[in-house]
Design a protein around this motif. Structure first.
Motif, short mmCIF file in Angstrom:
data_model
loop_
_atom_site.label_atom_id
_atom_site.label_comp_id
_atom_site.label_asym_id
_atom_site.label_seq_id
_atom_site.Cartn_x
_atom_site.Cartn_y
_atom_site.Cartn_z
N SER A 90 0.66 -1.15 -0.02
CA SER A 90 -0.03 -0.11 0.04
C SER A 90 0.85 1.25 0.04
O SER A 90 1.96 1.13 0.03
CB SER A 90 -1.03 0.10 1.26
OG SER A 90 -0.16 0.16 2.23
N THR A 91 0.21 2.32 -0.24
CA THR A 91 0.97 3.58 -0.14
C THR A 91 0.61 4.41 1.12
O THR A 91 0.07 4.11 2.06
CB THR A 91 0.60 4.55 -1.24
OG1 THR A 91 -0.59 4.63 -1.17
CG2 THR A 91 0.63 3.80 -2.80
N GLN A 92 1.37 5.52 1.18
CA GLN A 92 1.06 6.50 2.38
C GLN A 92 -0.45 6.78 2.55
O GLN A 92 -0.71 7.00 3.83
CB GLN A 92 2.03 7.61 2.01
CG GLN A 92 2.09 8.55 3.61
CD GLN A 92 2.84 8.02 4.25
OE1 GLN A 92 3.71 6.98 4.23
NE2 GLN A 92 2.64 8.37 5.87
N SER A 93 -1.14 6.93 1.32
CA SER A 93 -2.62 7.38 1.79
C SER A 93 -3.31 6.42 2.52
O SER A 93 -4.38 6.55 3.01
CB SER A 93 -3.13 7.38 0.39
OG SER A 93 -3.17 6.23 -0.35
N ASP A 94 -2.82 5.07 2.63
CA ASP A 94 -3.36 3.94 3.40
C ASP A 94 -3.37 4.49 4.63
O ASP A 94 -4.17 4.33 5.63
CB ASP A 94 -2.94 2.60 3.25
CG ASP A 94 -3.25 2.04 1.64
OD1 ASP A 94 -4.46 2.25 1.39
OD2 ASP A 94 -2.20 1.80 0.81
N VAL A 95 -2.32 4.93 5.25
CA VAL A 95 -2.06 5.34 6.66
C VAL A 95 -3.02 6.58 6.89
O VAL A 95 -3.52 6.76 8.14
CB VAL A 95 -0.64 5.86 6.87
CG1 VAL A 95 -0.50 6.61 8.36
CG2 VAL A 95 0.42 4.61 6.86
N HIS A 96 -3.26 7.33 5.83
CA HIS A 96 -4.19 8.43 6.06
C HIS A 96 -5.38 8.01 6.41
O HIS A 96 -6.03 8.53 7.31
CB HIS A 96 -4.05 9.66 5.04
CG HIS A 96 -4.97 10.55 5.04
ND1 HIS A 96 -5.02 11.70 5.80
CD2 HIS A 96 -6.25 10.79 4.09
CE1 HIS A 96 -6.05 12.42 5.58
NE2 HIS A 96 -6.72 11.99 4.79
N ASN A 97 -5.87 6.99 5.53
CA ASN A 97 -7.13 6.53 5.88
C ASN A 97 -7.54 5.58 7.01
O ASN A 97 -8.37 5.78 7.66
CB ASN A 97 -7.25 5.38 4.49
CG ASN A 97 -7.48 5.91 2.96
OD1 ASN A 97 -7.94 7.15 3.09
ND2 ASN A 97 -7.23 5.33 2.03
N VAL A 98 -6.35 5.19 7.39
CA VAL A 98 -6.49 4.57 8.81
C VAL A 98 -6.47 5.59 9.79
O VAL A 98 -7.45 5.36 10.76
CB VAL A 98 -5.13 3.50 8.86
CG1 VAL A 98 -4.89 3.42 10.65
CG2 VAL A 98 -5.07 2.52 8.28
N GLN A 99 -5.79 6.65 9.86
CA GLN A 99 -6.11 7.75 10.78
C GLN A 99 -7.50 8.48 10.55
O GLN A 99 -8.03 8.83 11.86
CB GLN A 99 -4.89 8.97 10.54
CG GLN A 99 -3.54 8.41 10.81
CD GLN A 99 -3.40 7.84 12.07
OE1 GLN A 99 -3.04 6.77 12.25
NE2 GLN A 99 -3.46 8.75 13.06
N GLN A 100 -8.10 8.47 9.41
CA GLN A 100 -9.27 8.84 9.46
C GLN A 100 -10.33 8.16 10.26
O GLN A 100 -11.47 8.68 10.71
CB GLN A 100 -9.98 8.88 8.17
CG GLN A 100 -9.10 10.00 7.01
CD GLN A 100 -9.44 11.16 7.39
OE1 GLN A 100 -8.51 11.95 8.15
NE2 GLN A 100 -10.59 11.81 7.04
N GLN A 101 -10.19 6.81 10.35
CA GLN A 101 -10.94 6.01 11.23
C GLN A 101 -10.69 6.28 12.76
O GLN A 101 -11.59 5.57 13.65
CB GLN A 101 -10.65 4.46 11.14
CG GLN A 101 -10.92 4.15 9.62
CD GLN A 101 -10.84 2.79 9.03
OE1 GLN A 101 -11.27 1.84 9.88
NE2 GLN A 101 -10.06 2.49 8.04
N LEU A 102 -9.58 6.93 13.37
CA LEU A 102 -9.56 7.22 14.76
C LEU A 102 -10.25 8.51 15.09
O LEU A 102 -10.27 9.43 14.34
CB LEU A 102 -8.07 7.12 14.85
CG LEU A 102 -7.18 6.14 14.66
CD1 LEU A 102 -5.78 6.26 14.66
CD2 LEU A 102 -7.63 4.81 15.36
N SER A 103 -10.78 8.27 16.26
CA SER A 103 -11.31 9.63 17.03
C SER A 103 -10.03 10.66 17.39
O SER A 103 -9.05 10.22 17.49
CB SER A 103 -12.38 9.10 18.10
OG SER A 103 -11.40 8.73 19.20
#
Length: 293
Positions: A3-16
């Motif tokens: 995956s790419t760095q954007s996947d980490v961003h997507n993961v962060q979006q799921q965190l409160s």
């Protein structure tokens, strides 16, 4: 699956915002440290392709969080993890849930993450360590089920990578055959997994419904543990079991354990369904990360 760095961003979006505040306070994680650390580990992985196979960005982040963003500790843990996967492939490979032996263990409900976290945000895992038949079921397959369900639970509950987990190991009605399965080298490898390999923080291991002689086996386990890990192991007999679930909201604790949540059978059926629905993901994940030579 790389995956790419954007996947980490997507993961962060799921965190409160609360999750991210906790990560900053307890794991040394900020937007800047996360971006720089993931990039550094990615470079290191690319330079060490003979040691570390392809790895996605979220798995890198999981290792970083376990090691509180200490880069050298992260690299060591990742090396330990992939060395173990190579040397103990029977624990990690061939995770097709359609295999009869794995299907049988899934139906027994030997490894059951709860569907919601405890009051401290931790993933709660109920393990039935003596429910299987040692004459039929291999320890390697039991560990494999644990890996499959931990990966699925972490995939479904991203904050596991921040808060870690609490394990409740039910050892009701053990037999001599159960004890014989736990040979010292196996115990050593299990402890090595918890302490130095797997990308998850284990905050407590609670042994419940323990027989009076459980200390005989525990002494072997503790001989391989660091002091920090030893302090995280707690033992409860059937007389004191009510004291061990204080951090778990009653409405998520299974009925059989004194809660008002799902029954253990309902929880078992839920995870069987999730595992089977994600069979392709499990096999892809295995092929992508386990092509070790």
């Amino acid at each position: 699956m790389a995956s790419t760095q954007s996947d980490v961003h997507n993961v962060q979006q799921q965190l409160s915002s609360e999750d991210q505040t906790y990560a900053a306070a307890h794991l040394n994680e900020t937007d800047e440290t996360r971006e720089n650390a993931v990039a550094e580990i990615r470079r290191w992985v690319d330079e060490n392709g003979d040691l570390i196979p392809r790895i996605d960005e979220f798995l890198i982040l999981r290792f970083l969080r376990v090691c509180k963003f200490n880069l050298e500790k992260t690299k060591t843990r990742m090396q330990n993890y992939y060395n173990q996967r190579s040397h103990l492939s029977e624990w990690y490979m061939n995770k097709d849930p359609h295999q009869p032996e794995l299907r049988e263990l899934l139906d027994l409900g030997i490894f059951l993450p709860l569907r919601k976290p405890d009051s401290q945000g931790r993933l709660v895992i109920i393990v039935h360590g003596t429910r299987h038949d040692p004459r039929r079921h291999k320890i390697s397959d039991i560990f494999k089920i644990g890996v499959m369900l931990t990966e699925m639970a972490t995939k479904n509950y991203i904050a596991t990578s921040i808060y870690g987990c609490s394990v409740f190991l039910d050892v009701s009605n053990p037999t001599m055959r159960h004890a014989i399965q736990l040979r010292p080298h196996l115990i050593m490898n299990l402890v090595q997994t918890w302490q130095n390999c797997y990308p998850i923080r284990i905050h407590s291991i609670n042994i419940i419904n323990a027989p009076d002689y459980v200390d005989v086996v525990l002494r072997i386990f503790r001989s391989f543990m660091t002091e920090k890990m030893k302090n995280r192991v707690h033992v409860y007999t059937h007389r004191t079991i009510q004291n061990c679930f204080k951090d778990i909201p009653t409405d998520i604790l299974p009925v059989e354990l004194g809660g008002t949540g799902e029954t253990l059978r309902e929880l078992t059926e839920y995870w069987k369904k999730i595992i089977n629905e994600n069979r392709d993901w499990l096999l892809d994940e295995e092929n992508d990360k386990d092509s070790l030579k």
